[in-house]
Design an enzyme around this catalytic site. Structure first.
Site, PDB file in Angstrom:
ATOM      1  N   ALA A  89       0.864  -1.167   0.000  1.00 41.67           N
ATOM      2  CA  ALA A  89       0.000   0.000   0.000  1.00 41.67           C
ATOM      3  C   ALA A  89       0.910   1.229   0.000  1.00 41.67           C
ATOM      4  O   ALA A  89       2.046   1.159   0.465  1.00 41.67           O
ATOM      5  CB  ALA A  89      -0.872  -0.011   1.246  1.00 41.67           C
ATOM      6  N   GLY A  92       0.631  -4.989   1.288  1.00 45.60           N
ATOM      7  CA  GLY A  92      -0.560  -5.139   0.454  1.00 45.60           C
ATOM      8  C   GLY A  92      -0.292  -5.931  -0.819  1.00 45.60           C
ATOM      9  O   GLY A  92      -1.204  -6.571  -1.359  1.00 45.60           O
ATOM     10  N   GLU A 133      -0.474  -9.454   0.195  1.00 46.42           N
ATOM     11  CA  GLU A 133      -1.882  -9.758   0.493  1.00 46.42           C
ATOM     12  C   GLU A 133      -2.706  -9.947  -0.780  1.00 46.42           C
ATOM     13  O   GLU A 133      -3.583 -10.810  -0.839  1.00 46.42           O
ATOM     14  CB  GLU A 133      -2.470  -8.643   1.365  1.00 46.42           C
ATOM     15  CG  GLU A 133      -1.883  -8.675   2.776  1.00 46.42           C
ATOM     16  CD  GLU A 133      -2.239  -7.454   3.589  1.00 46.42           C
ATOM     17  OE1 GLU A 133      -1.918  -6.328   3.150  1.00 46.42           O
ATOM     18  OE2 GLU A 133      -2.837  -7.608   4.671  1.00 46.42           O
ATOM     19  N   GLU A 175       4.602  -4.751   7.708  1.00 48.64           N
ATOM     20  CA  GLU A 175       3.822  -3.679   8.373  1.00 48.64           C
ATOM     21  C   GLU A 175       4.301  -3.386   9.784  1.00 48.64           C
ATOM     22  O   GLU A 175       4.227  -2.253  10.255  1.00 48.64           O
ATOM     23  CB  GLU A 175       2.334  -4.052   8.407  1.00 48.64           C
ATOM     24  CG  GLU A 175       1.622  -3.944   7.080  1.00 48.64           C
ATOM     25  CD  GLU A 175       1.726  -5.193   6.236  1.00 48.64           C
ATOM     26  OE1 GLU A 175       2.510  -6.100   6.590  1.00 48.64           O
ATOM     27  OE2 GLU A 175       1.011  -5.265   5.221  1.00 48.64           O
TER      28      GLU A 175
END
Ligand code: COA
Length: 254
Positions: free
Chosen positions: A62, A107, A110, A130
């Protein structure tokens, strides 16, 4: 931006944001969800591949610069948008394949985890870093990594933020194979899957997605029911008859 290329029944969605190693900002993630929604509903597309543009990254996560400015309400919305991308990949009624051609971090990892299959290039690096940002995986990583690799491995990776290389990813089951060029391997598998019955694939995906949750007995009952109902389909008739007649089946997805 997101490019979508189609060749026969296989679509390749490429995340292309070169100045940020394909990290996802609102515009790119929104566009990805829109394209995935279209591909999910398009019966002419039988398999969807997701990859990143360039040599270096699949998706580096992200967008951290964007996230550094979010308040609680905005962060919840941002998390929901990432969950939507994962939901689309996980539940679309056709196989999805991640061609992990470099960094798949946060992300990015993911997104790959939400796909049905994952292949990595030899130089790929995957992980959920993260924890190093003082946050947690918020696009499915706390759940899907454990489903794919087991809870012990998943906790080690999300607690430490350690990245794994392609060989380790293969060893822990995070990817299905390591190949260069990885997109060629993804296309090869996609073409193979596109020759199978779309009805079988859709139903197998739906049932397999239940395997690690819910009630085991109820899931088996659903399998039994689905197995029986499938005998009303043209594809089952064609597949079974073709074997008896010693010829290749042609599946139409009905
Ligand atoms: N969000 C926003 N921008 C990102 C990004 C991300 N997740 N990942 C990389 N970028 C940007 C960098 O800021 C840099 O832009 P700049 O030149 O304008 O500063 C550009 O992409 C190239 O990255 P750079 O860090 O210079 O490349 P590198 O080869 O030195 O390092 C990584 C590559 C992937 C190790 C490093 O970029 C990184 O750690 N990225 C963050 C990964 C992460 O924590 N992702 C999880 C987020 S939830």
């Amino acid at each position: 931006m997101i490019h979508v290329d189609r060749e026969d029944a296989v679509a390749v969605a490429t995340v292309d944001r070169p100045d940020a190693l394909n990290a996802l900002d609102v515009a790119t993630l929104t566009e990805l969800c829109d394209r995935l929604r279209e591909l999910a509903g398009d019966d002419a597309v039988r398999v969807v591949i997701v990859t990143g543009a360039g040599e270096k990254a699949f998706v580096a996560g992200a967008d951290i610069k964007y996230m550094s400015r979010l308040d609680v309400a905005q962060a919840k919305e941002w998390g929901a948008l990432g969950h939507e991308a994962g939901r689309l990949l996980e539940t679309m009624p056709k196989p999805t394949i991640a061609a992990v051609n470099g960094f798949a971090l946060g992300g990015g990892c993911e997104l790959a985890l939400a796909c049905d299959l994952r292949y990595a290039s030899g130089h790929a690096k995957l992980g959920q870093p993260e924890v190093n940002l003082g946050i947690i995986p918020g696009w499915g990583g706390t759940q899907r990594l454990a489903r794919v690799c087991g809870l012990g491995v998943a906790k080690e990776l999300i607690f430490t933020g350690r990245l794994v290389d392609a060989d380790e990813a293969l060893r822990i089951g995070l990817v299905n194979g390591v190949h260069d060029p990885v997109l060629d391997k993804a296309r090869e598998t996609a073409a193979l899957l596109a020759s199978k019955s779309p009805v079988s694939l859709r139903l197998m995906k739906e049932l397999a997605n239940r395997a690690l949750g819910g009630d085991h007995a109820a899931n088996l009952e659903a399998e039994g029911e689905t197995f029986g109902e499938l005998f009303a389909s043209d594809d089952a008739r064609e597949g079974l008859t073709a074997f008896v007649e010693k010829r290749e089946p042609v599946f139409r997805g009905r």
